[in-house]
Write a protein that holds these residues in place. Structure first.
Motif, PDB file in Angstrom:
ATOM      1  N   GLY A 129       0.713  -1.500  -0.670  1.00  0.00           N
ATOM      2  CA  GLY A 129      -0.316  -0.059  -0.212  1.00  0.00           C
ATOM      3  C   GLY A 129       0.907   1.297  -0.035  1.00  0.00           C
ATOM      4  N   VAL A 130       2.213   1.202   0.368  1.00  0.00           N
ATOM      5  CA  VAL A 130       3.074   2.203   0.676  1.00  0.00           C
ATOM      6  C   VAL A 130       3.119   3.234  -0.979  1.00  0.00           C
ATOM      7  N   PRO A 131       2.774   2.531  -2.153  1.00  0.00           N
ATOM      8  CA  PRO A 131       3.391   3.801  -3.559  1.00  0.00           C
ATOM      9  C   PRO A 131       1.539   4.122  -3.315  1.00  0.00           C
ATOM     10  N   ALA A 132       0.538   4.031  -2.878  1.00  0.00           N
ATOM     11  CA  ALA A 132      -0.893   4.935  -2.956  1.00  0.00           C
ATOM     12  C   ALA A 132      -0.934   6.056  -1.831  1.00  0.00           C
ATOM     13  N   ASP A 184      -6.841  -9.725   4.545  1.00  0.00           N
ATOM     14  CA  ASP A 184      -5.826 -11.175   3.909  1.00  0.00           C
ATOM     15  C   ASP A 184      -4.064 -10.710   3.732  1.00  0.00           C
ATOM     16  N   LEU A 185      -4.072 -10.975   2.970  1.00  0.00           N
ATOM     17  CA  LEU A 185      -1.872 -11.306   3.137  1.00  0.00           C
ATOM     18  C   LEU A 185      -1.677 -10.049   3.433  1.00  0.00           C
ATOM     19  N   ASP A 186      -2.302  -9.113   2.928  1.00  0.00           N
ATOM     20  CA  ASP A 186      -1.377  -8.282   2.420  1.00  0.00           C
ATOM     21  C   ASP A 186      -2.012  -6.943   4.153  1.00  0.00           C
ATOM     22  N   VAL A 187      -2.728  -7.584   4.685  1.00  0.00           N
ATOM     23  CA  VAL A 187      -3.508  -6.337   6.273  1.00  0.00           C
ATOM     24  C   VAL A 187      -2.666  -7.614   7.287  1.00  0.00           C
ATOM     25  N   ALA A 188      -2.738  -8.774   7.326  1.00  0.00           N
ATOM     26  CA  ALA A 188      -1.553  -9.626   7.817  1.00  0.00           C
ATOM     27  C   ALA A 188      -0.320  -8.975   7.751  1.00  0.00           C
ATOM     28  N   THR A 189       0.597  -8.112   6.667  1.00  0.00           N
ATOM     29  CA  THR A 189       1.498  -8.353   6.726  1.00  0.00           C
ATOM     30  C   THR A 189       2.098  -6.773   7.442  1.00  0.00           C
ATOM     31  N   CYS A 190       1.070  -6.019   7.096  1.00  0.00           N
ATOM     32  CA  CYS A 190       1.229  -4.631   7.771  1.00  0.00           C
ATOM     33  C   CYS A 190       1.056  -5.359   9.169  1.00  0.00           C
ATOM     34  N   LEU A 191       0.090  -5.570   9.952  1.00  0.00           N
ATOM     35  CA  LEU A 191      -0.334  -5.987  10.774  1.00  0.00           C
ATOM     36  C   LEU A 191       0.914  -7.059  12.139  1.00  0.00           C
ATOM     37  N   TYR A 192       1.588  -7.873  11.312  1.00  0.00           N
ATOM     38  CA  TYR A 192       2.149  -8.674  11.382  1.00  0.00           C
ATOM     39  C   TYR A 192       4.227  -7.602  11.854  1.00  0.00           C
ATOM     40  N   THR A 193       4.108  -6.940  10.700  1.00  0.00           N
ATOM     41  CA  THR A 193       5.190  -5.764  10.993  1.00  0.00           C
ATOM     42  C   THR A 193       4.806  -4.674  12.280  1.00  0.00           C
ATOM     43  N   GLY A 194       4.076  -4.573  12.601  1.00  0.00           N
ATOM     44  CA  GLY A 194       3.946  -3.827  13.664  1.00  0.00           C
ATOM     45  C   GLY A 194       4.095  -4.102  14.679  1.00  0.00           C
ATOM     46  N   LEU A 195       3.306  -5.523  14.933  1.00  0.00           N
ATOM     47  CA  LEU A 195       3.564  -6.313  16.077  1.00  0.00           C
ATOM     48  C   LEU A 195       5.186  -6.719  16.248  1.00  0.00           C
ATOM     49  N   LEU A 196       5.542  -6.899  15.656  1.00  0.00           N
ATOM     50  CA  LEU A 196       7.716  -7.460  15.363  1.00  0.00           C
ATOM     51  C   LEU A 196       8.113  -6.683  16.358  1.00  0.00           C
ATOM     52  N   THR A 197       7.498  -5.074  15.187  1.00  0.00           N
ATOM     53  CA  THR A 197       8.723  -3.713  15.617  1.00  0.00           C
ATOM     54  C   THR A 197       8.806  -3.529  17.009  1.00  0.00           C
ATOM     55  N   ASP A 198       6.581  -2.742  17.529  1.00  0.00           N
ATOM     56  CA  ASP A 198       7.332  -2.485  18.244  1.00  0.00           C
ATOM     57  C   ASP A 198       6.775  -3.567  19.576  1.00  0.00           C
ATOM     58  N   THR A 199       6.987  -5.004  19.301  1.00  0.00           N
ATOM     59  CA  THR A 199       7.586  -5.574  20.854  1.00  0.00           C
ATOM     60  C   THR A 199       9.066  -6.029  21.093  1.00  0.00           C
ATOM     61  N   GLY A 200       9.910  -5.053  19.880  1.00  0.00           N
ATOM     62  CA  GLY A 200      11.361  -5.163  19.687  1.00  0.00           C
ATOM     63  C   GLY A 200      11.311  -6.837  19.364  1.00  0.00           C
ATOM     64  N   SER A 201      11.245  -7.132  18.272  1.00  0.00           N
ATOM     65  CA  SER A 201      11.173  -8.128  18.081  1.00  0.00           C
ATOM     66  C   SER A 201      10.186  -9.488  19.128  1.00  0.00           C
ATOM     67  N   PHE A 202       9.413  -9.084  19.840  1.00  0.00           N
ATOM     68  CA  PHE A 202       8.760  -9.684  20.175  1.00  0.00           C
ATOM     69  C   PHE A 202       9.607 -10.488  21.705  1.00  0.00           C
ATOM     70  N   LYS A 203      10.697  -9.609  22.488  1.00  0.00           N
ATOM     71  CA  LYS A 203      10.709  -9.232  23.746  1.00  0.00           C
ATOM     72  C   LYS A 203      10.883  -8.523  24.814  1.00  0.00           C
TER      73      LYS A 203
END
Length: 348
Positions: A73-76, A166-185
């Motif tokens: 979605g970044v190009p938009a 869908d995969l696009d929504v899931a990819t975005c949400l997983y990215t936020g989970l990963l970064t804001d938890t410090g890679s789940f730590k």
């Protein structure tokens, strides 16, 4: 604070009515977006694009760093800059609904603040930071949540639309989970966070691909800059258990530093054995941007709010200063004797 509009029938009915009638929806997040800001806003954007809505636009208050430029979605995206300001103002003025994700203070929208706050549109805030301002008509809020992406996921599920992740929504949400938890730590990494991550993987998310896109696509100059900062600019004060780093605008230019290149540097200070707090002071465009990190029960959010016009989470906060870089650092250092007893109480 915890408030979910989905748990109140009257508020839920309002949301459903507003989204059903909306022809023009704007989504925005905070300036200098990180993984959770883009993950939540783009996750919501990719979700809402599946409905019969004439126009759904993500407007970013500032430009974004390369490490999140790959997301679906970044190009938009419309960036609120000199080139696009007129278009963005028009979209905001005509919006029926504005979703504000991963922030609660109007100042976090930078130059876009007045356009959004003065808009007659209904505003929905989805966030997990402390002490929200009261400019939202509806809130989906939990300051104990790991990330705004966790809240977006929960909201979509509560609305009965899990199949629309869908995969696009899931990819975005997983990215936020990963970064804001410090890679789940980080401490906010609960069983629910891992449960959500697992469900997003089931949608087709590939963790190794996202990790490489986020963390393993560095410019050589960025690594040289990091080496310089760690070897020459970082100071550790064992008597206070505090690490701090200051970077001038001249140094940023010397290493051709781009937007996002300083992201995460503050965390290195907490990797020092016994360290309780880490701070970084960055001079840019006549302002000193400050990031704080801490461990255990030492609240950097209180420090940021009380002394540096900021706020955030207990262990991750930010602020700013209109003083010079040297004066700002000195102000910080003069506070440490008063904080020493709190810092000493924290476990190793």
């Amino acid at each position: 604070m915890v408030e979910y509009f989905t748990d109140d029938k009257q508020k839920l009915d309002l949301y459903l009515d507003w989204t059903k009638k909306a022809k023009n929806i704007v989504i925005t997040s905070h300036q200098n977006p990180d993984g959770d800001a883009f993950g939540s806003a783009l996750g919501l954007w990719n979700y809402l694009k599946q409905f019969d809505i004439e126009k759904v636009t993500f407007i970013s208050p500032t430009d974004y760093a390369d490490f999140i430029a790959w997301m679906p979605g970044v190009p938009a995206i419309v960036v609120y800059d000199n080139k696009n300001k007129a278009l963005a103002n028009e979209l905001i003025a005509e919006a029926d609904l504005i979703f504000c994700t991963d922030f609660s203070s109007g100042s976090r929208m930078k130059d876009m603040k007045d356009a959004v706050l003065n808009s007659f549109s209904k505003k929905i805030i989805i966030d997990h930071h402390e002490q929200p301002e009261s400019f939202g008509d509806l809130l989906y809020w939990n300051e104990h949540a790991s990330s705004t992406c966790e809240l977006i996921y929960q909201m979509i599920v509560k609305l009965g639309h899990e199949s629309m992740i869908d995969l696009d929504v899931a990819t975005c949400l997983y990215t936020g989970l990963l970064t804001d938890t410090g890679s789940f730590k980080y401490p906010a990494t609960t069983p629910e966070v891992h449960n959500i991550a697992g469900k997003l993987l089931a949608k087709g998310v590939v963790p190794s691909s996202i990790n490489r896109s986020l963390f393993d696509q560095n410019d050589f100059e960025k690594l040289q800059f990091l080496g310089y900062v760690l070897s020459k600019k970082m100071t550790y004060l064992p008597e206070y258990r505090v690490c701090y780093t200051s970077i001038s605008e001249k140094e940023l230019k010397k290493y051709n530093s781009k937007n996002g290149d300083t992201e995460g540097i503050v965390n290195y200070g907490l990797s020092i054995a016994g360290s309780v707090m880490s701070a970084i002071f960055i001079e840019k465009e006549g302002l000193i941007k400050i990031s704080f990190r801490s461990v255990h029960d030492f609240s950097v959010a209180d420090l940021a709010r009380d002394y540096f016009e900021g706020g955030g989470h207990k262990n991750a906060a930010g602020g700013r200063s209109n003083l010079s870089l040297e004066e700002t650092v000195q102000k910080f250092l003069t506070l440490l004797p008063y904080l020493k007893s709190q810092l000493e109480l924290q476990p190793n």
